[in-house]
Write an enzyme that holds these catalytic residues in place. Structure first.
Site, PDB file in Angstrom:
ATOM      1  CB  SER A  51      -1.084   0.481   0.679  1.00 57.98           C
ATOM      2  OG  SER A  51       0.219   0.016   2.619  1.00 57.98           O
ATOM      3  CB  SER A 100       9.699  10.872   8.089  1.00 53.21           C
ATOM      4  OG  SER A 100       8.651  11.925   8.053  1.00 53.21           O
ATOM      5  CE1 TYR A 103       6.854   7.249  11.053  1.00 56.51           C
ATOM      6  CE2 TYR A 103       7.277   9.631  10.849  1.00 56.51           C
ATOM      7  CZ  TYR A 103       6.655   8.252  10.013  1.00 56.51           C
ATOM      8  OH  TYR A 103       6.956   8.104   8.680  1.00 56.51           O
ATOM      9  CE  LYS A 149       9.518   6.743   9.014  1.00 55.29           C
ATOM     10  NZ  LYS A 149      10.000   5.486   8.437  1.00 55.29           N
ATOM     11  CB  THR A 181      -0.161   7.164   1.911  1.00 52.52           C
ATOM     12  OG1 THR A 181       0.096   7.280   3.371  1.00 52.52           O
ATOM     13  CG2 THR A 181       0.592   7.479   0.731  1.00 52.52           C
TER      14      THR A 181
END
Length: 275
Positions: free
Chosen positions: A16, A141, A154, A158, A189
């Protein structure tokens, strides 16, 4: 001629989002793909969309199943006769304040977004070196370049990817290893819907920045264009996100104040509104 023509490219998180769009674009450039993720039916769907009959292979696995990884890497390598490119794309995001977030959620984020790609790359790297070269493409990211509110774990993961892969690039460049780090901003997304909340549950809703984000096909075109031009650090962002990265580099104090001010004015509360 495409730089990926007849190269074997292994894409994690291929079922995906960016992983799917990147797989489709690489297939159009003539790459042979190994498509990995946890959802077999979705991987089969992507493989079919990529065309090429038996040219592409699906290899489902959980990136955090560390005991199984050596066998999975050996299987992927043997099936293809070697891996030219590893795309570390699989991951999960976060939408929660640090004050409210369980330590178990941090552990999950670091396992999935940092330790898992390191573990896989550590197994692929010596095989690439022994073969005379290879390429790593890691989807990091904007949150890996500047601490993003509601994404503390997160962001930590990253940021860690940049440290690891910058070091790998320096250590192995003379042995034919190329490393590209990609920093997407908001791309349209399901990343926000699939993000973890403070207690580890899946958020289930998107947010305005993602819904108005860069179309995924456009993001992938920018990634591949940067790689084709030999860029090792590729920023795929627009508007305020791109500006934030620039400010973090050249005017960090101002960047810190502006982001803190956004939080003070209700950024976190707005993120909690279902959309």
């Amino acid at each position: 001629m495409s730089m990926f023509k007849d190269q074997t490219v292994w894409v994690t998180g291929a079922s995906s989002g960016i992983g799917e769009a990147l797989s489709l674009a690489l297939a159009r450039q003539g790459a042979r793909l190994i498509l990995s993720g946890r959802k077999v039916a979705e991987l089969e769907r992507v493989a079919t969309a990529c065309g090429g009959g038996n040219r592409h292979t699906i290899l489902p696995f959980d990136t955090t199943d560390y005991p199984a990884l050596p066998g999975i890497v050996a299987d992927a390598w043997d099936r293809a006769g070697g891996i030219d490119v590893l795309v570390n794309n699989a991951g999960v995001s976060q939408r929660s304040l640090a004050l409210e977030t369980s330590l178990d959620v941090y552990r999950t984020l670091l396992e999935v977004d940092l330790y898992a790609p390191i573990a896989l790359s550590q197994l692929v790297l010596p095989r690439m070196v022994a073969r005379g070269g290879g390429r790593f493409i890691t989807i990091a990211s904007v949150a890996g370049k500047i601490g993003a509110p509601m994404r503390s774990g997160y962001s930590a993961a990253k940021h860690g990817l940049y440290g690891y892969f910058d070091a790998i690039r320096a250590e192995t460049a003379a042995q034919g290893i190329k490393v590209h780090m990609v920093a997407p901003g908001s791309v349209k997304t399901n990343v926000s819907r699939n993000a973890l909340t403070a207690n580890g549950s899946t958020r289930g809703t998107s947010d305005e920045a993602i819904e108005h984000g860069m179309p995924v096909a456009q993001a992938v075109r920018q990634m591949l264009d940067g790689i084709a031009r030999g860029k090792r650090d590729i920023l795929v962002a627009q508007g305020r996100e791109r500006l934030a990265v620039t400010m973090r580099r050249f005017w960090p104090e101002k960047a810190f104040d502006l982001i803190a001010d956004a939080v003070a004015k209700g950024y976190a509360q707005n993120m909690r509104v279902n959309r």
